[in-house]
Design a protein around this motif. Structure first.
Motif, PDB file in Angstrom:
ATOM      1  N   ARG A 234       0.848  -1.195   0.000  1.00 53.09           N
ATOM      2  CA  ARG A 234       0.000   0.000   0.000  1.00 53.09           C
ATOM      3  C   ARG A 234       0.886   1.249   0.000  1.00 53.09           C
ATOM      4  NH1 ARG A 234       0.891   2.506   4.748  1.00 53.09           N
ATOM      5  NH2 ARG A 234       0.937   1.312   6.691  1.00 53.09           N
ATOM      6  N   PRO A 235       0.316   2.419  -0.350  1.00 54.86           N
ATOM      7  CA  PRO A 235       1.095   3.653  -0.229  1.00 54.86           C
ATOM      8  C   PRO A 235       1.621   3.807   1.201  1.00 54.86           C
ATOM      9  CG  PRO A 235      -0.912   4.079  -1.452  1.00 54.86           C
ATOM     10  CD  PRO A 235      -1.019   2.668  -0.933  1.00 54.86           C
ATOM     11  N   ARG A 236       2.862   4.250   1.329  1.00 53.22           N
ATOM     12  CA  ARG A 236       3.567   4.376   2.613  1.00 53.22           C
ATOM     13  C   ARG A 236       3.809   3.040   3.310  1.00 53.22           C
ATOM     14  NH1 ARG A 236       2.112  10.017   5.704  1.00 53.22           N
ATOM     15  NH2 ARG A 236       3.110  11.316   4.147  1.00 53.22           N
ATOM     16  N   GLY A 237       3.631   1.952   2.595  1.00 49.39           N
ATOM     17  CA  GLY A 237       3.956   0.646   3.159  1.00 49.39           C
ATOM     18  C   GLY A 237       5.435   0.335   2.966  1.00 49.39           C
ATOM     19  N   SER A 238       5.828  -0.851   3.458  1.00 50.68           N
ATOM     20  CA  SER A 238       7.241  -1.253   3.399  1.00 50.68           C
ATOM     21  C   SER A 238       7.402  -2.551   2.619  1.00 50.68           C
ATOM     22  CB  SER A 238       7.784  -1.482   4.809  1.00 50.68           C
ATOM     23  OG  SER A 238       7.647  -0.315   5.584  1.00 50.68           O
ATOM     24  N   ILE A 239       8.481  -2.596   1.832  1.00 51.35           N
ATOM     25  CA  ILE A 239       8.890  -3.848   1.191  1.00 51.35           C
ATOM     26  C   ILE A 239      10.245  -4.225   1.782  1.00 51.35           C
ATOM     27  CG2 ILE A 239       9.479  -5.023  -0.966  1.00 51.35           C
ATOM     28  CD1 ILE A 239       7.843  -2.939  -2.472  1.00 51.35           C
ATOM     29  N   VAL A 240      10.308  -5.404   2.391  1.00 45.47           N
ATOM     30  CA  VAL A 240      11.584  -5.897   2.904  1.00 45.47           C
ATOM     31  C   VAL A 240      12.149  -6.890   1.893  1.00 45.47           C
ATOM     32  CG1 VAL A 240      12.726  -7.192   4.743  1.00 45.47           C
ATOM     33  CG2 VAL A 240      10.941  -5.541   5.316  1.00 45.47           C
ATOM     34  N   LEU A 241      13.370  -6.613   1.444  1.00 41.23           N
ATOM     35  CA  LEU A 241      14.019  -7.467   0.447  1.00 41.23           C
ATOM     36  C   LEU A 241      14.892  -8.479   1.167  1.00 41.23           C
ATOM     37  CD1 LEU A 241      15.082  -4.606  -1.988  1.00 41.23           C
ATOM     38  CD2 LEU A 241      13.039  -6.041  -2.129  1.00 41.23           C
ATOM     39  N   LYS A 242      14.531  -9.747   1.039  1.00 35.98           N
ATOM     40  CA  LYS A 242      15.176 -10.781   1.848  1.00 35.98           C
ATOM     41  C   LYS A 242      16.092 -11.677   1.020  1.00 35.98           C
ATOM     42  CE  LYS A 242      15.977 -11.740   5.645  1.00 35.98           C
ATOM     43  NZ  LYS A 242      16.391 -10.976   6.812  1.00 35.98           N
ATOM     44  N   SER A 243      16.099 -11.486  -0.294  1.00 37.65           N
ATOM     45  CA  SER A 243      16.951 -12.335  -1.143  1.00 37.65           C
ATOM     46  C   SER A 243      17.784 -11.449  -2.048  1.00 37.65           C
ATOM     47  CB  SER A 243      16.098 -13.252  -2.028  1.00 37.65           C
ATOM     48  OG  SER A 243      15.343 -14.134  -1.247  1.00 37.65           O
ATOM     49  N   THR A 244      18.948 -11.948  -2.439  1.00 41.98           N
ATOM     50  CA  THR A 244      19.730 -11.222  -3.439  1.00 41.98           C
ATOM     51  C   THR A 244      19.175 -11.538  -4.829  1.00 41.98           C
ATOM     52  OG1 THR A 244      21.316 -13.024  -3.533  1.00 41.98           O
ATOM     53  CG2 THR A 244      21.819 -11.208  -2.033  1.00 41.98           C
ATOM     54  N   TYR A 245      19.468 -10.654  -5.778  1.00 46.05           N
ATOM     55  CA  TYR A 245      18.963 -10.812  -7.145  1.00 46.05           C
ATOM     56  C   TYR A 245      20.116 -11.071  -8.100  1.00 46.05           C
ATOM     57  CZ  TYR A 245      14.742  -8.910  -5.156  1.00 46.05           C
ATOM     58  OH  TYR A 245      13.633  -8.732  -4.370  1.00 46.05           O
ATOM     59  N   SER A 255       7.309   5.609  -9.221  1.00 48.60           N
ATOM     60  CA  SER A 255       6.092   5.209  -8.504  1.00 48.60           C
ATOM     61  C   SER A 255       6.397   4.945  -7.031  1.00 48.60           C
ATOM     62  CB  SER A 255       5.452   3.983  -9.156  1.00 48.60           C
ATOM     63  OG  SER A 255       6.107   2.803  -8.750  1.00 48.60           O
ATOM     64  N   LEU A 256       7.628   4.484  -6.744  1.00 47.43           N
ATOM     65  CA  LEU A 256       8.008   4.283  -5.342  1.00 47.43           C
ATOM     66  C   LEU A 256       8.085   5.622  -4.612  1.00 47.43           C
ATOM     67  CD1 LEU A 256      10.873   1.649  -5.822  1.00 47.43           C
ATOM     68  CD2 LEU A 256       8.586   1.196  -4.971  1.00 47.43           C
ATOM     69  N   VAL A 257       8.536   6.644  -5.341  1.00 52.44           N
ATOM     70  CA  VAL A 257       8.609   7.991  -4.755  1.00 52.44           C
ATOM     71  C   VAL A 257       7.197   8.498  -4.479  1.00 52.44           C
ATOM     72  CG1 VAL A 257       9.279  10.385  -5.198  1.00 52.44           C
ATOM     73  CG2 VAL A 257      10.790   8.504  -5.912  1.00 52.44           C
ATOM     74  N   VAL A 258       6.356   8.419  -5.492  1.00 57.15           N
ATOM     75  CA  VAL A 258       5.003   8.975  -5.381  1.00 57.15           C
ATOM     76  C   VAL A 258       4.219   8.271  -4.272  1.00 57.15           C
ATOM     77  CG1 VAL A 258       2.806   9.215  -6.609  1.00 57.15           C
ATOM     78  CG2 VAL A 258       4.966   9.740  -7.779  1.00 57.15           C
ATOM     79  N   ASP A 259       4.345   6.966  -4.183  1.00 58.14           N
ATOM     80  CA  ASP A 259       3.608   6.217  -3.160  1.00 58.14           C
ATOM     81  C   ASP A 259       4.349   6.171  -1.817  1.00 58.14           C
ATOM     82  OD1 ASP A 259       1.524   5.736  -4.852  1.00 58.14           O
ATOM     83  OD2 ASP A 259       2.174   3.729  -5.437  1.00 58.14           O
ATOM     84  N   GLU A 260       5.507   6.800  -1.761  1.00 62.01           N
ATOM     85  CA  GLU A 260       6.299   6.869  -0.516  1.00 62.01           C
ATOM     86  C   GLU A 260       6.517   5.487   0.103  1.00 62.01           C
ATOM     87  OE1 GLU A 260       4.145   9.948   1.714  1.00 62.01           O
ATOM     88  OE2 GLU A 260       5.606  11.376   0.974  1.00 62.01           O
ATOM     89  N   ILE A 261       7.011   4.586  -0.737  1.00 64.40           N
ATOM     90  CA  ILE A 261       7.264   3.213  -0.285  1.00 64.40           C
ATOM     91  C   ILE A 261       8.646   3.129   0.360  1.00 64.40           C
ATOM     92  CG2 ILE A 261       7.526   0.810  -1.055  1.00 64.40           C
ATOM     93  CD1 ILE A 261       4.695   1.986  -1.485  1.00 64.40           C
ATOM     94  N   SER A 262       8.726   2.426   1.481  1.00 67.38           N
ATOM     95  CA  SER A 262      10.039   2.150   2.090  1.00 67.38           C
ATOM     96  C   SER A 262      10.561   0.827   1.547  1.00 67.38           C
ATOM     97  CB  SER A 262       9.922   2.037   3.610  1.00 67.38           C
ATOM     98  OG  SER A 262       9.446   3.241   4.150  1.00 67.38           O
ATOM     99  N   LEU A 263      11.780   0.861   1.016  1.00 69.87           N
ATOM    100  CA  LEU A 263      12.439  -0.356   0.528  1.00 69.87           C
ATOM    101  C   LEU A 263      13.540  -0.682   1.523  1.00 69.87           C
ATOM    102  CD1 LEU A 263      13.367  -0.143  -3.262  1.00 69.87           C
ATOM    103  CD2 LEU A 263      11.762  -1.708  -2.171  1.00 69.87           C
TER     104      LEU A 263
END
Ligand code: ZN
Ligand code: ZN
Length: 321
Positions: A234-245, A255-263
Protein backbone atom coordinates in the motif's frame (compact mmCIF):
# COMPACT_ATOMS: atom_id res chain seq x y z
CA UNK A 1 39.54 -33.55 6.54
CA UNK A 2 36.64 -33.97 4.14
CA UNK A 3 35.06 -30.78 2.83
CA UNK A 4 32.89 -29.46 0.00
CA UNK A 5 35.24 -27.07 -1.77
CA UNK A 6 34.15 -24.34 -4.16
CA UNK A 7 36.56 -23.11 -6.79
CA UNK A 8 34.34 -22.27 -9.74
CA UNK A 9 32.73 -25.70 -9.45
CA UNK A 10 32.02 -27.45 -6.16
CA UNK A 11 33.97 -30.65 -5.47
CA UNK A 12 34.44 -33.03 -2.60
CA UNK A 13 37.95 -33.05 -1.14
CA UNK A 14 39.39 -35.25 1.58
CA UNK A 15 42.75 -33.50 1.82
CA UNK A 16 41.75 -30.13 3.30
CA UNK A 17 43.95 -29.35 6.35
CA UNK A 18 41.76 -28.96 9.48
CA UNK A 19 41.67 -25.27 10.50
CA UNK A 20 43.61 -24.04 13.54
CA UNK A 21 41.85 -21.67 15.97
CA UNK A 22 43.40 -18.19 16.07
CA UNK A 23 43.34 -16.08 19.24
CA UNK A 24 39.77 -15.83 20.53
CA UNK A 25 38.55 -18.60 18.25
CA UNK A 26 37.26 -22.12 18.76
CA UNK A 27 37.55 -25.25 16.70
CA UNK A 28 34.09 -26.67 16.08
CA UNK A 29 33.32 -30.19 14.93
CA UNK A 30 30.38 -29.78 12.58
CA UNK A 31 27.44 -32.09 13.25
CA UNK A 32 24.73 -31.00 10.80
CA UNK A 33 24.80 -28.31 8.13
CA UNK A 34 22.02 -26.86 5.98
CA UNK A 35 22.10 -25.92 2.29
CA UNK A 36 20.56 -22.56 1.40
CA UNK A 37 19.87 -20.43 -1.66
CA UNK A 38 23.04 -18.41 -1.02
CA UNK A 39 25.09 -21.57 -1.58
CA UNK A 40 23.36 -22.00 -4.95
CA UNK A 41 24.04 -18.33 -5.78
CA UNK A 42 27.73 -18.73 -4.87
CA UNK A 43 27.98 -21.72 -7.22
CA UNK A 44 26.59 -19.46 -9.94
CA UNK A 45 29.29 -16.88 -9.17
CA UNK A 46 27.31 -14.37 -7.05
CA UNK A 47 30.48 -13.71 -5.05
CA UNK A 48 33.90 -15.25 -5.74
CA UNK A 49 34.52 -17.78 -2.95
CA UNK A 50 37.47 -20.14 -3.13
CA UNK A 51 37.23 -22.43 -0.16
CA UNK A 52 34.80 -24.46 1.92
CA UNK A 53 31.13 -23.71 1.17
CA UNK A 54 28.30 -23.61 3.72
CA UNK A 55 27.22 -21.31 6.57
CA UNK A 56 24.26 -22.93 8.39
CA UNK A 57 25.30 -25.46 11.03
CA UNK A 58 25.18 -26.93 14.50
CA UNK A 59 28.34 -28.40 15.96
CA UNK A 60 30.40 -29.03 19.05
CA UNK A 61 33.41 -27.08 20.35
CA UNK A 62 36.39 -29.45 20.40
CA UNK A 63 39.18 -26.93 21.11
CA UNK A 64 39.21 -23.40 22.49
CA UNK A 65 42.65 -22.38 23.73
CA UNK A 66 41.29 -19.10 25.20
CA UNK A 67 38.19 -20.67 26.79
CA UNK A 68 38.87 -24.33 27.61
CA UNK A 69 35.72 -24.39 29.76
CA UNK A 70 33.66 -24.17 26.56
CA UNK A 71 35.01 -27.42 25.07
CA UNK A 72 32.12 -29.85 24.64
CA UNK A 73 29.50 -27.11 24.20
CA UNK A 74 26.96 -27.76 21.44
CA UNK A 75 26.77 -24.51 19.46
CA UNK A 76 25.37 -22.62 16.51
CA UNK A 77 27.40 -19.81 15.02
CA UNK A 78 27.03 -16.33 13.56
CA UNK A 79 28.84 -16.18 10.25
CA UNK A 80 30.13 -12.59 10.11
CA UNK A 81 33.68 -12.25 11.41
CA UNK A 82 34.21 -8.56 12.17
CA UNK A 83 37.49 -6.67 12.64
CA UNK A 84 36.23 -5.00 15.82
CA UNK A 85 37.95 -1.68 15.14
CA UNK A 86 36.50 -0.07 12.00
CA UNK A 87 33.86 2.66 12.12
CA UNK A 88 30.97 0.20 11.60
CA UNK A 89 32.27 -2.16 14.30
CA UNK A 90 32.75 0.67 16.77
CA UNK A 91 29.17 1.78 16.10
CA UNK A 92 27.94 -1.72 16.97
CA UNK A 93 27.14 -2.68 13.37
CA UNK A 94 29.48 -5.67 13.17
CA UNK A 95 27.45 -7.30 10.40
CA UNK A 96 28.51 -4.37 8.23
CA UNK A 97 32.20 -4.35 9.19
CA UNK A 98 34.08 -3.08 6.13
CA UNK A 99 36.80 -5.71 6.66
CA UNK A 100 34.45 -8.57 7.46
CA UNK A 101 34.87 -12.15 6.48
CA UNK A 102 31.73 -14.26 6.17
CA UNK A 103 32.06 -17.99 6.76
CA UNK A 104 31.35 -19.93 3.59
CA UNK A 105 30.57 -16.74 1.64
CA UNK A 106 33.38 -14.20 1.75
CA UNK A 107 37.10 -14.90 2.27
CA UNK A 108 36.55 -17.48 4.97
CA UNK A 109 36.05 -21.23 4.96
CA UNK A 110 32.54 -22.43 5.72
CA UNK A 111 30.87 -25.39 7.38
CA UNK A 112 30.40 -28.13 4.77
CA UNK A 113 33.42 -29.79 6.37
CA UNK A 114 34.35 -31.91 9.36
CA UNK A 115 35.63 -28.85 11.25
CA UNK A 116 35.32 -25.06 11.15
CA UNK A 117 36.94 -22.27 13.19
CA UNK A 118 34.90 -19.31 14.41
CA UNK A 119 35.38 -16.59 17.03
CA UNK A 120 34.12 -17.65 20.47
CA UNK A 121 31.92 -14.55 20.49
CA UNK A 122 30.07 -15.87 17.42
CA UNK A 123 29.21 -19.20 19.03
CA UNK A 124 25.95 -19.56 20.98
CA UNK A 125 25.25 -22.59 23.16
CA UNK A 126 22.21 -24.60 22.09
CA UNK A 127 19.70 -25.47 24.85
CA UNK A 128 19.46 -29.23 25.49
CA UNK A 129 15.79 -29.23 24.51
CA UNK A 130 16.63 -28.19 20.92
CA UNK A 131 17.71 -31.18 18.79
CA UNK A 132 20.42 -30.78 16.13
CA UNK A 133 17.76 -31.03 13.40
CA UNK A 134 16.09 -27.86 14.71
CA UNK A 135 19.26 -26.01 15.79
CA UNK A 136 20.65 -26.23 12.25
CA UNK A 137 17.87 -23.79 11.23
CA UNK A 138 19.13 -21.11 13.64
CA UNK A 139 20.95 -18.98 11.03
CA UNK A 140 18.05 -18.71 8.55
CA UNK A 141 15.53 -18.33 11.41
CA UNK A 142 17.61 -15.44 12.75
CA UNK A 143 17.55 -13.96 9.23
CA UNK A 144 13.75 -14.29 9.25
CA UNK A 145 13.60 -12.52 12.64
CA UNK A 146 15.60 -9.64 11.19
CA UNK A 147 12.43 -8.66 9.27
CA UNK A 148 10.53 -7.84 12.47
CA UNK A 149 13.65 -6.32 13.98
CA UNK A 150 13.67 -3.82 11.09
CA UNK A 151 9.92 -3.32 10.58
CA UNK A 152 7.89 -3.95 13.74
CA UNK A 153 4.61 -5.66 12.81
CA UNK A 154 1.45 -4.97 14.79
CA UNK A 155 -1.57 -7.29 15.07
CA UNK A 156 -3.84 -5.05 13.04
CA UNK A 157 -1.54 -4.97 10.01
CA UNK A 158 -1.65 -6.93 6.80
CA UNK A 159 1.55 -8.71 5.82
CA UNK A 160 2.31 -10.60 2.63
CA UNK A 161 5.28 -12.89 2.03
CA UNK A 162 6.17 -13.41 -1.62
CA UNK A 163 7.81 -16.81 -1.97
CA UNK A 164 7.28 -19.94 0.13
CA UNK A 165 10.68 -21.57 -0.24
CA UNK A 166 13.10 -22.35 2.58
CA UNK A 167 13.39 -18.78 3.86
CA UNK A 168 9.82 -17.72 3.03
CA UNK A 169 8.50 -20.56 5.20
CA UNK A 170 10.56 -19.39 8.19
CA UNK A 171 9.55 -15.75 7.67
CA UNK A 172 5.89 -16.82 7.61
CA UNK A 173 6.37 -18.75 10.89
CA UNK A 174 7.89 -15.66 12.50
CA UNK A 175 5.27 -13.19 11.20
CA UNK A 176 2.45 -15.48 12.30
CA UNK A 177 3.53 -14.96 15.93
CA UNK A 178 2.62 -11.24 15.67
CA UNK A 179 -1.06 -11.99 15.14
CA UNK A 180 -1.13 -9.90 11.95
CA UNK A 181 -3.29 -10.76 8.93
CA UNK A 182 -0.82 -12.87 6.99
CA UNK A 183 -0.78 -14.46 3.55
CA UNK A 184 2.01 -16.14 1.63
CA UNK A 185 2.29 -16.40 -2.13
CA UNK A 186 3.12 -20.07 -2.72
CA UNK A 187 3.53 -21.91 -6.02
CA UNK A 188 4.23 -25.53 -5.15
CA UNK A 189 1.78 -27.98 -3.58
CA UNK A 190 4.28 -29.01 -0.89
CA UNK A 191 4.98 -25.37 0.05
CA UNK A 192 1.22 -24.82 0.43
CA UNK A 193 0.80 -27.96 2.54
CA UNK A 194 3.63 -26.87 4.87
CA UNK A 195 1.94 -23.48 5.38
CA UNK A 196 -1.40 -25.17 6.09
CA UNK A 197 0.16 -27.25 8.88
CA UNK A 198 0.91 -24.04 10.81
CA UNK A 199 -2.37 -22.35 9.90
CA UNK A 200 -0.86 -19.79 7.53
CA UNK A 201 -3.02 -18.80 4.56
CA UNK A 202 -1.40 -19.28 1.16
CA UNK A 203 -2.56 -17.61 -2.03
CA UNK A 204 -1.88 -17.94 -5.72
CA UNK A 205 -0.02 -15.02 -7.30
CA UNK A 206 -3.10 -14.17 -9.39
CA UNK A 207 -5.07 -13.68 -6.17
CA UNK A 208 -2.83 -10.91 -4.83
CA UNK A 209 -4.78 -7.65 -4.39
CA UNK A 210 -3.18 -4.36 -5.48
CA UNK A 211 -1.92 -1.90 -2.85
CA UNK A 212 -3.31 -3.72 0.19
CA UNK A 213 -0.37 -4.84 2.36
CA UNK A 214 1.29 -2.74 5.06
CA UNK A 215 4.36 -4.96 4.83
CA UNK A 216 5.52 -7.16 1.97
CA UNK A 217 8.50 -9.46 2.39
CA UNK A 218 10.10 -10.40 -0.92
CA UNK A 219 11.74 -13.80 -0.52
CA UNK A 220 12.05 -15.03 -4.09
CA UNK A 221 15.07 -13.08 -5.33
CA UNK A 222 13.42 -12.89 -8.76
CA UNK A 223 12.35 -9.79 -10.75
CA UNK A 224 8.79 -11.14 -10.98
CA UNK A 225 8.72 -11.58 -7.19
CA UNK A 226 9.78 -7.97 -6.74
CA UNK A 227 7.15 -6.78 -9.24
CA UNK A 228 4.48 -8.68 -7.29
CA UNK A 229 5.69 -7.22 -3.99
CA UNK A 230 5.62 -3.72 -5.48
CA UNK A 231 2.08 -4.23 -6.72
CA UNK A 232 0.84 -5.57 -3.36
CA UNK A 233 2.24 -2.88 -1.03
CA UNK A 234 0.00 0.00 0.00
CA UNK A 235 1.09 3.65 -0.23
CA UNK A 236 3.57 4.38 2.61
CA UNK A 237 3.96 0.65 3.16
CA UNK A 238 7.24 -1.25 3.40
CA UNK A 239 8.89 -3.85 1.19
CA UNK A 240 11.58 -5.90 2.90
CA UNK A 241 14.02 -7.47 0.45
CA UNK A 242 15.18 -10.78 1.85
CA UNK A 243 16.95 -12.33 -1.14
CA UNK A 244 19.73 -11.22 -3.44
CA UNK A 245 18.96 -10.81 -7.15
CA UNK A 246 20.96 -12.18 -10.02
CA UNK A 247 22.06 -9.12 -12.03
CA UNK A 248 20.37 -5.73 -11.86
CA UNK A 249 16.72 -5.26 -11.02
CA UNK A 250 14.49 -3.01 -13.09
CA UNK A 251 11.78 -1.09 -11.27
CA UNK A 252 9.63 2.01 -11.70
CA UNK A 253 11.32 4.11 -9.05
CA UNK A 254 9.11 7.15 -9.73
CA UNK A 255 6.09 5.21 -8.50
CA UNK A 256 8.01 4.28 -5.34
CA UNK A 257 8.61 7.99 -4.76
CA UNK A 258 5.00 8.97 -5.38
CA UNK A 259 3.61 6.22 -3.16
CA UNK A 260 6.30 6.87 -0.52
CA UNK A 261 7.26 3.21 -0.28
CA UNK A 262 10.04 2.15 2.09
CA UNK A 263 12.44 -0.36 0.53
CA UNK A 264 14.44 -2.19 3.18
CA UNK A 265 17.34 -4.54 2.53
CA UNK A 266 17.59 -7.33 5.10
CA UNK A 267 20.29 -9.88 5.86
CA UNK A 268 21.48 -11.58 9.07
CA UNK A 269 19.50 -11.49 12.30
CA UNK A 270 19.61 -12.15 16.06
CA UNK A 271 20.73 -15.67 17.06
CA UNK A 272 19.68 -15.50 20.74
CA UNK A 273 16.08 -14.72 19.71
CA UNK A 274 16.09 -17.55 17.16
CA UNK A 275 17.31 -19.98 19.83
CA UNK A 276 14.55 -18.80 22.18
CA UNK A 277 11.86 -19.45 19.55
CA UNK A 278 13.27 -22.94 18.95
CA UNK A 279 13.60 -23.74 22.67
CA UNK A 280 10.04 -22.57 23.38
CA UNK A 281 8.69 -24.51 20.41
CA UNK A 282 7.22 -21.31 18.94
CA UNK A 283 8.82 -22.19 15.61
CA UNK A 284 9.19 -25.88 14.76
CA UNK A 285 11.33 -26.06 11.61
CA UNK A 286 11.95 -29.81 11.28
CA UNK A 287 8.95 -30.43 8.96
CA UNK A 288 10.89 -28.28 6.45
CA UNK A 289 13.62 -30.94 6.13
CA UNK A 290 13.51 -32.54 2.69
CA UNK A 291 16.51 -34.85 2.79
CA UNK A 292 19.71 -35.64 4.64
CA UNK A 293 23.00 -36.61 2.99
CA UNK A 294 26.37 -37.67 4.38
CA UNK A 295 29.23 -35.21 3.76
CA UNK A 296 30.74 -37.79 1.38
CA UNK A 297 27.57 -37.36 -0.75
CA UNK A 298 27.69 -33.58 -0.45
CA UNK A 299 27.59 -33.00 -4.20
CA UNK A 300 24.33 -34.96 -4.37
CA UNK A 301 23.02 -32.78 -1.52
CA UNK A 302 23.79 -29.61 -3.50
CA UNK A 303 22.10 -31.12 -6.56
CA UNK A 304 18.98 -31.96 -4.57
CA UNK A 305 18.82 -28.49 -3.00
CA UNK A 306 18.97 -26.89 -6.46
CA UNK A 307 15.80 -28.66 -7.64
CA UNK A 308 12.74 -26.37 -7.79
CA UNK A 309 10.48 -26.34 -4.75
CA UNK A 310 12.82 -28.45 -2.61
CA UNK A 311 12.88 -27.52 1.08
CA UNK A 312 15.86 -27.81 3.46
CA UNK A 313 18.58 -30.29 2.54
CA UNK A 314 20.87 -31.24 5.42
CA UNK A 315 24.43 -32.50 5.27
CA UNK A 316 25.60 -34.75 8.08
CA UNK A 317 29.24 -33.81 8.59
CA UNK A 318 30.04 -36.44 11.24
CA UNK A 319 32.35 -38.65 9.24
CA UNK A 320 32.60 -42.16 10.61
CA UNK A 321 36.11 -43.56 10.31
ZN1 ZN B 1 21.86 -19.19 4.27
ZN1 ZN C 1 35.12 -3.82 11.42
Amino acid sequence: MKALWLDGEPRLRDDVPPPLPAAGEALVKVRLAGVCATDMALMRGYHPLRGVLGHEFVGEITAAPDAPERVGERVVGEINIACGSCRECRAGRKQHCSQRQVAGIRERDGVFAEFVCLPLLNLHPVPNSVPDEAAVFCEPLAAALEVVQQVPVTPNQRALVVGAGRLGQLIARVLRLSGCELAVVARHAQQRALLETVGVRWIDEDAVTDAHADLVVEATGSPSGFALARRAVRPRGSIVLKSTYPGLLEADFSSLVVDEISLIGSRCGPFPAALRLLAQGLVEPTPLIDARFALADGLAALGRAAEPGVMKVLIDCRVST
